[in-house]
Write a protein that holds these residues in place. Structure first.
Motif, mmCIF file in Angstrom:
data_model
loop_
_atom_site.group_PDB
_atom_site.id
_atom_site.type_symbol
_atom_site.label_atom_id
_atom_site.label_comp_id
_atom_site.label_asym_id
_atom_site.label_seq_id
_atom_site.Cartn_x
_atom_site.Cartn_y
_atom_site.Cartn_z
ATOM 1 N N MET A 1 35.275 14.921 17.187
ATOM 2 C CA MET A 1 35.954 13.982 17.353
ATOM 3 C C MET A 1 36.540 13.835 18.930
ATOM 4 O O MET A 1 37.152 14.728 19.503
ATOM 5 C CB MET A 1 37.313 13.746 16.622
ATOM 6 C CG MET A 1 37.660 12.337 16.443
ATOM 7 S SD MET A 1 39.127 11.964 15.431
ATOM 8 C CE MET A 1 40.109 13.284 15.795
ATOM 9 N N TYR B 1 40.417 12.703 27.546
ATOM 10 C CA TYR B 1 40.247 12.964 26.347
ATOM 11 C C TYR B 1 40.983 14.080 25.624
ATOM 12 O O TYR B 1 41.077 15.004 26.396
ATOM 13 C CB TYR B 1 38.577 12.789 25.770
ATOM 14 C CG TYR B 1 37.909 12.080 26.493
ATOM 15 C CD1 TYR B 1 37.586 10.767 26.249
ATOM 16 C CD2 TYR B 1 37.103 12.709 27.899
ATOM 17 C CE1 TYR B 1 36.655 9.750 26.855
ATOM 18 C CE2 TYR B 1 36.204 11.789 28.456
ATOM 19 C CZ TYR B 1 36.041 10.324 28.134
ATOM 20 O OH TYR B 1 35.214 9.424 28.669
ATOM 21 N N THR C 1 38.823 11.450 21.351
ATOM 22 C CA THR C 1 39.986 10.628 21.368
ATOM 23 C C THR C 1 40.416 10.344 22.837
ATOM 24 O O THR C 1 40.604 11.451 23.423
ATOM 25 C CB THR C 1 40.974 10.962 20.319
ATOM 26 O OG1 THR C 1 40.588 11.419 19.185
ATOM 27 C CG2 THR C 1 42.230 9.946 20.282
ATOM 28 N N ARG D 1 38.889 16.582 22.918
ATOM 29 C CA ARG D 1 37.758 16.790 22.207
ATOM 30 C C ARG D 1 38.286 17.744 21.112
ATOM 31 O O ARG D 1 38.711 18.959 21.304
ATOM 32 C CB ARG D 1 36.821 17.318 22.939
ATOM 33 C CG ARG D 1 36.470 16.558 24.385
ATOM 34 C CD ARG D 1 35.655 17.057 25.124
ATOM 35 N NE ARG D 1 35.273 16.449 26.394
ATOM 36 C CZ ARG D 1 34.638 15.536 26.697
ATOM 37 N NH1 ARG D 1 34.045 14.842 25.757
ATOM 38 N NH2 ARG D 1 34.543 14.954 27.786
ATOM 39 N N GLN E 1 33.700 9.629 16.194
ATOM 40 C CA GLN E 1 33.549 10.752 15.509
ATOM 41 C C GLN E 1 31.899 11.116 15.146
ATOM 42 O O GLN E 1 31.175 10.246 15.047
ATOM 43 C CB GLN E 1 34.219 10.724 14.110
ATOM 44 C CG GLN E 1 35.734 10.403 13.847
ATOM 45 C CD GLN E 1 35.903 10.224 12.651
ATOM 46 O OE1 GLN E 1 35.628 10.510 11.494
ATOM 47 N NE2 GLN E 1 37.248 9.637 12.552
ATOM 48 N N ARG F 1 39.655 3.733 19.629
ATOM 49 C CA ARG F 1 40.326 4.859 20.205
ATOM 50 C C ARG F 1 39.597 6.243 20.023
ATOM 51 O O ARG F 1 39.997 7.227 20.608
ATOM 52 C CB ARG F 1 41.538 4.907 19.421
ATOM 53 C CG ARG F 1 41.628 4.969 17.898
ATOM 54 C CD ARG F 1 42.902 5.238 17.486
ATOM 55 N NE ARG F 1 42.987 5.243 15.847
ATOM 56 C CZ ARG F 1 42.785 6.227 15.099
ATOM 57 N NH1 ARG F 1 42.485 7.444 15.884
ATOM 58 N NH2 ARG F 1 42.837 6.126 13.920
ATOM 59 N N SER F 2 38.779 6.321 19.190
ATOM 60 C CA SER F 2 38.133 7.553 19.018
ATOM 61 C C SER F 2 36.901 7.601 18.394
ATOM 62 O O SER F 2 36.385 6.450 17.729
ATOM 63 C CB SER F 2 38.765 8.657 18.265
ATOM 64 O OG SER F 2 38.962 8.222 16.700
#
Length: 471
Positions: free
Chosen positions: A411, A397, A413, A399, A281, A278-279
């Motif tokens: 990050m 996304y 997502t 950001r 990092q 899902r994301s």
């Protein structure tokens, strides 16, 4: 299938893990606080040996009374010596399988067979490689236990040093090693500090603290120098451990999964489903930033915390690496930053509490006012939080960039995993046309929330509609 037990080799690892992770650190901490060569040390040593014996006996009983069986409908596990506990796991609840091993297990042809459930729980069975292949072929034919290619990029010793500075658990371990070395080398202090005799190692924590208060600045500098040298030695030891752990680290996109493996002595392997990421990092601790390195992690549905995708990587290679491993994500520079008018807010948020504490304690003793010098550090933290704060939303996304103490993060997502969004303004921000933006993600243990303060207020309406537009 018939009932099975973990391979008998697992008894060694059960004892090693319990003694190393739980008993030994407590033993060292107590010994360090009360001092060595005292009467209590003998009692602790005897108690430690008795406790180790009890752990060994308990581990054998736990191994003996744990049994499990596999069939095409379910996995049944029974464990417990005095209180039995049973698990029945339907095969259709299994989300992924993977294997891991160690040098000793690899030599004996044994591996850990890890089964992860849809809810995030994981069960580990220690079996021979032949048994794992047989179970996999019979019950999980659609899973591929693929072994990735050998890593082309080795973790250098310098990179291991950077990793050692970024891991607080290793930092605490290094401090423990330093304290042990300092304890056992206390007799050497007599060569530098006049008045510290051979009985110095027999004093306890309170006596040592009182002694330190009475020594001169010159002697104190000698102590600090010795402690610093021992600390550097322990950091080097930690770096060697990290280098061994991540020497063969490799992550590879193998279609539906990202296959991750590392550690030659205690080999670990994991499969990350691409459709459940899902994301992403991108973390950059302080020393990483100085030398242009980052660490990459991913968040997966149903997993607590993040999964390490690559421990240390040059910053200029990040976009290429993400494109190879996770093509659905794109890493782009953050153009929209928080407004410069909120810089005083960020500085005030980090300095008001230490200022209040120092002023309050100054009534006890004026020396506490010297604590106000630490405001330089807090002003730096506040400035870095303002400098890195950013949040941008597009059609795919969110950001989000920020700074948590000595670590910057970026990050990315995916919008479908955004649970809700919120925007808030106060009388102090409305006049400057800025707002605080917050969003939360679907997480295993409740909401996982993030926020960014000081962005332009013109994005309020579009930001609030994110969750609704992605239903």
């Amino acid at each position: 299938m018939n009932k099975k037990r973990d391979h008998v080799l697992e008894i060694i690892y059960i004892n090693y893990d319990i003694i190393k992770e739980r008993i030994y650190p407590i033993f060292v901490l107590i010994l360090g606080l009360i001092g060595v060569n005292q009467f209590y040390e003998k009692i602790l040593n005897i108690g430690f040996l008795l406790l180790c014996g009890l752990i060994i006996i308990s581990s054998i009983l736990l191994w003996h009374y744990k049994n499990f069986s596999f069939d095409k409908q379910k996995i049944v596990i029974a464990e417990g010596v005095f209180a039995k506990k049973y698990h029945e796991i339907p095969i259709n609840r299994v989300k992924s399988i993977r294997i891991s091993d160690s040098f000793l297990k690899r030599t004996a042809g044994v591996s850990n067979f890890n089964i992860e459930l849809i809810g995030g729980d994981e069960f580990i069975f220690v079996l021979t490689n032949k048994e794992i292949v047989r179970i996999k072929n019979a019950l999980f034919p659609s899973y591929e236990l693929m072994q990735p290619k050998k890593s082309r990029q080795r973790i250098s010793f310098f990179q291991s040093l950077l990793l050692a500075t970024a891991d607080w658990k290793l930092f605490l371990a290094s401090m423990s090693i330093t304290m042990i070395l300092l304890n056992f080398s206390s007799k050497l202090v007599g060569f530098w500090i006049e008045g510290w005799d051979t009985n110095a190692s027999r004093i306890g924590f309170k006596e040592a603290f009182q002694f330190i208060k009475e020594i001169s600045w010159h002697d104190m500098l000698s102590l600090v120098l010795m402690f610093f040298i021992l600390f550097i030695v322990s950091i080097l030891v930690s770096a060697i451990y990290i280098m061994i752990t991540y020497w063969s680290f490799h992550s590879e996109n193998v279609g539906k999964y990202i296959h991750i493996s590392y550690c030659s002595l205690n080999k670990k392997s994991d499969q990350v489903p691409l459709n459940e990421v899902r994301s992403v990092q991108i973390l950059q601790p302080l020393f990483f930033h100085l030398f242009g390195y980052v660490q990459i992690r991913v968040n997966v549905i149903g997993s607590d915390g993040s999964i390490l995708l690559f421990p240390i990587l040059k910053q200029e290679r990040v976009s290429e690496f993400i494109q190879q491993q996770l093509p659905i994500f794109k890493i782009e520079p953050m153009q929209e930053k928080v407004k410069s008018s909120v810089l005083p807010d960020y500085l005030l948020s980090t300095t008001w509490f230490p200022t209040l504490v120092c002023c309050a304690f100054s009534y006890i003793h004026p020396y506490f006012l010297y604590g106000l010098l630490s405001l330089i550090f807090y002003l730096y933290i506040g400035y870095m939080r303002w400098k890195h704060a950013s949040l941008i939303v597009d059609e795919h996304y969110i950001r989000h960039s920020g700074y948590n103490w000595f670590q910057a993060f970026h990050m990315v997502t995916l919008l479908p995993y955004i649970q809700h969004t919120a925007v808030s303004q106060s009388i102090f921000t409305k006049g400057r046309n800025v707002a605080s933006y917050e969003y939360s993600l679907y997480a295993e243990d409740g909401d996982e929330s993030y926020g960014c303060y000081g962005l332009d207020a013109q994005y309020q309406e579009s930001f609030l509609n994110i969750a609704q537009n992605n239903k």
